[in-house]
Design an enzyme around this catalytic site. Structure first.
Site, PDB file in Angstrom:
ATOM      1  N   LYS A  14       0.826  -1.217   0.000  1.00 17.17           N
ATOM      2  CA  LYS A  14       0.000   0.000   0.000  1.00 17.17           C
ATOM      3  C   LYS A  14       0.860   1.266   0.000  1.00 17.17           C
ATOM      4  O   LYS A  14       0.589   2.210  -0.734  1.00 17.17           O
ATOM      5  CB  LYS A  14      -0.938   0.026   1.220  1.00 17.17           C
ATOM      6  CG  LYS A  14      -1.909  -1.142   1.296  1.00 17.17           C
ATOM      7  CD  LYS A  14      -2.920  -0.961   2.423  1.00 17.17           C
ATOM      8  CE  LYS A  14      -2.315  -0.968   3.804  1.00 17.17           C
ATOM      9  NZ  LYS A  14      -1.709  -2.272   4.209  1.00 17.17           N
ATOM     10  N   ARG A  89      -9.583   0.627   9.176  1.00 15.53           N
ATOM     11  CA  ARG A  89      -9.126  -0.726   9.515  1.00 15.53           C
ATOM     12  C   ARG A  89     -10.155  -1.491  10.337  1.00 15.53           C
ATOM     13  O   ARG A  89      -9.910  -2.658  10.674  1.00 15.53           O
ATOM     14  CB  ARG A  89      -7.838  -0.625  10.316  1.00 15.53           C
ATOM     15  CG  ARG A  89      -6.565  -0.938   9.530  1.00 15.53           C
ATOM     16  CD  ARG A  89      -5.426  -0.821  10.485  1.00 15.53           C
ATOM     17  NE  ARG A  89      -4.206  -1.466  10.150  1.00 15.53           N
ATOM     18  CZ  ARG A  89      -3.190  -0.882   9.519  1.00 15.53           C
ATOM     19  NH1 ARG A  89      -3.309   0.324   9.039  1.00 15.53           N
ATOM     20  NH2 ARG A  89      -2.062  -1.529   9.368  1.00 15.53           N
ATOM     21  N   ARG A 128      11.249  -5.336   4.365  1.00  9.03           N
ATOM     22  CA  ARG A 128      11.042  -3.911   4.694  1.00  9.03           C
ATOM     23  C   ARG A 128      11.733  -3.559   5.999  1.00  9.03           C
ATOM     24  O   ARG A 128      12.276  -2.466   6.139  1.00  9.03           O
ATOM     25  CB  ARG A 128       9.538  -3.619   4.775  1.00  9.03           C
ATOM     26  CG  ARG A 128       9.208  -2.152   4.993  1.00  9.03           C
ATOM     27  CD  ARG A 128       7.728  -1.867   4.774  1.00  9.03           C
ATOM     28  NE  ARG A 128       6.879  -2.593   5.712  1.00  9.03           N
ATOM     29  CZ  ARG A 128       5.549  -2.596   5.658  1.00  9.03           C
ATOM     30  NH1 ARG A 128       4.917  -1.926   4.718  1.00  9.03           N
ATOM     31  NH2 ARG A 128       4.840  -3.267   6.546  1.00  9.03           N
ATOM     32  N   ARG A 134      11.436  -0.505  11.175  1.00 16.11           N
ATOM     33  CA  ARG A 134      10.159  -0.751  11.865  1.00 16.11           C
ATOM     34  C   ARG A 134      10.228  -2.036  12.680  1.00 16.11           C
ATOM     35  O   ARG A 134      10.348  -3.127  12.118  1.00 16.11           O
ATOM     36  CB  ARG A 134       9.011  -0.831  10.844  1.00 16.11           C
ATOM     37  CG  ARG A 134       8.547   0.530  10.390  1.00 16.11           C
ATOM     38  CD  ARG A 134       7.405   0.429   9.408  1.00 16.11           C
ATOM     39  NE  ARG A 134       6.254  -0.316   9.910  1.00 16.11           N
ATOM     40  CZ  ARG A 134       5.089  -0.370   9.286  1.00 16.11           C
ATOM     41  NH1 ARG A 134       4.919   0.267   8.144  1.00 16.11           N
ATOM     42  NH2 ARG A 134       4.093  -1.060   9.793  1.00 16.11           N
ATOM     43  N   ARG A 145       0.575 -11.535  14.379  1.00 13.93           N
ATOM     44  CA  ARG A 145      -0.562 -10.879  15.025  1.00 13.93           C
ATOM     45  C   ARG A 145      -1.199  -9.864  14.088  1.00 13.93           C
ATOM     46  O   ARG A 145      -2.416  -9.743  13.998  1.00 13.93           O
ATOM     47  CB  ARG A 145      -0.139 -10.205  16.331  1.00 13.93           C
ATOM     48  CG  ARG A 145      -1.351  -9.699  17.101  1.00 13.93           C
ATOM     49  CD  ARG A 145      -1.090  -9.273  18.532  1.00 13.93           C
ATOM     50  NE  ARG A 145      -0.405 -10.272  19.308  1.00 13.93           N
ATOM     51  CZ  ARG A 145       0.737 -10.040  19.991  1.00 13.93           C
ATOM     52  NH1 ARG A 145       1.278  -8.847  19.970  1.00 13.93           N
ATOM     53  NH2 ARG A 145       1.293 -10.976  20.693  1.00 13.93           N
TER      54      ARG A 145
HETATM   55  P1  AMP Z   1       0.741   0.525   8.964  1.00 13.10           P
HETATM   56  O1  AMP Z   1       1.862   1.490   8.765  1.00 13.10           O
HETATM   57  O2  AMP Z   1      -0.492   0.928   8.218  1.00 13.10           O
HETATM   58  O3  AMP Z   1       1.137  -0.901   8.699  1.00 13.10           O
HETATM   59  O4  AMP Z   1       0.350   0.587  10.517  1.00 13.10           O
HETATM   60  C1  AMP Z   1       1.271   0.239  11.538  1.00 13.10           C
HETATM   61  C2  AMP Z   1       0.530   0.104  12.861  1.00 13.10           C
HETATM   62  O5  AMP Z   1      -0.078   1.363  13.191  1.00 13.10           O
HETATM   63  C3  AMP Z   1      -0.611  -0.911  12.881  1.00 13.10           C
HETATM   64  O6  AMP Z   1      -0.151  -2.220  13.137  1.00 13.10           O
HETATM   65  C4  AMP Z   1      -1.476  -0.356  14.007  1.00 13.10           C
HETATM   66  O7  AMP Z   1      -0.922  -0.646  15.277  1.00 13.10           O
HETATM   67  C5  AMP Z   1      -1.355   1.144  13.794  1.00 13.10           C
HETATM   68  N1  AMP Z   1      -2.389   1.665  12.863  1.00 13.10           N
HETATM   69  C6  AMP Z   1      -2.191   2.211  11.630  1.00 13.10           C
HETATM   70  N2  AMP Z   1      -3.348   2.576  11.089  1.00 13.10           N
HETATM   71  C7  AMP Z   1      -4.323   2.237  11.981  1.00 13.10           C
HETATM   72  C8  AMP Z   1      -5.730   2.342  11.965  1.00 13.10           C
HETATM   73  N3  AMP Z   1      -6.394   2.851  10.921  1.00 13.10           N
HETATM   74  N4  AMP Z   1      -6.402   1.888  13.059  1.00 13.10           N
HETATM   75  C9  AMP Z   1      -5.758   1.382  14.134  1.00 13.10           C
HETATM   76  N5  AMP Z   1      -4.427   1.241  14.190  1.00 13.10           N
HETATM   77  C10 AMP Z   1      -3.704   1.672  13.130  1.00 13.10           C
END
Ligand code: AMP
Length: 192
Positions: A14, A89, A128, A134, A145
């Site tokens: 994404k 999400r 990544r 990260r 998880r």
């Molecule tokens: P991402 O960068 O989108 O993979 O998000 C990394 C982490 O940020 C996720 O595993 C969640 O802990 C948190 N996170 C990101 N976007 C959301 C969302 N829309 N709702 C809840 N937690 C989020």
């Protein structure tokens, strides 16, 4: 405005595809993951609260992310459209997003869902982690998880938009350019 959601499991590409779509179409990018990571880097109260959830691969509470998204929408009234990445999400976030957009007489025009098999997601997260730093990508328990959370909580978002006929699935395997071209074709087909 033309507002899209780029949807898919963690590691589906994404972020990579969002950058390219923004450069091509001029969307305003709203990545809740990026917004949360910049809150953490700035050591804000919100960032500190979010970090504990993110480190464990759990979702940050809905009201926190919805509030952040509301801010960006309110502060960007004159954009071509929003590209939502990693948001919504949960079904509650999807309903909240629809309500936020409705206040501005806007809606979601299209959800593009990237389809990538689970084994490939893990490979991409491990790769990544080597450059992104990260920690949620580096730990195998956290990777699992996050995929579990996607299945249990996030897939419902696709069903939610599917009931309005807004979901198009795109094959997320292949070269970055091929996937980008498939996504662009769908956008061009829907925006005319
Ligand atoms: P991402 O960068 O989108 O993979 O998000 C990394 C982490 O940020 C996720 O595993 C969640 O802990 C948190 N996170 C990101 N976007 C959301 C969302 N829309 N709702 C809840 N937690 C989020």
């Amino acid at each position: 405005m033309f507002n899209i959601i780029l949807f898919g499991p963690p590691g589906s590409g994404k972020g990579t595809q969002s950058e390219k779509l923004i450069a091509k179409y001029g969307f305003k990018h709203i990545s809740t993951g990026d917004l949360l990571r910049s809150e953490i880097a700035g050591k804000t109260e919100l960032g500190l609260k979010a970090k504990a959830f993110m480190d464990e691969g759990k979702l940050v509470p809905d009201e926190v992310v919805i509030g952040m998204v509301d801010n960006v929408i309110v502060n960007n009234p004159a954009v071509y459209g929003f590209l939502f990445d990693g948001f919504p999400r949960t079904k509650a976030q999807a309903e909240a997003l629809d309500a936020l957009l409705r206040k501005h007489e806007e809606n979601i025009n299209l959800m593009l869902a990237l389809d990538v098999p689970e084994e490939e997601l893990i490979v991409r997260m491990i790769n990544r982690a080597k450059t992104s730093g990260r920690t949620d990508d580096a730990d195998s328990e956290v990777q699992k998880r996050r995929i579990g959370v996607y299945k249990n909580e996030t897939l419902a978002v696709a069903s939610y938009y599917d009931q309005f006929g807004k979901v198009t699935t795109v094959n997320g395997l292949g070269s970055v350019d091929d996937i980008f071209s498939a996504l662009s074709t769908e956008i061009d087909n829907h925006y005319s």
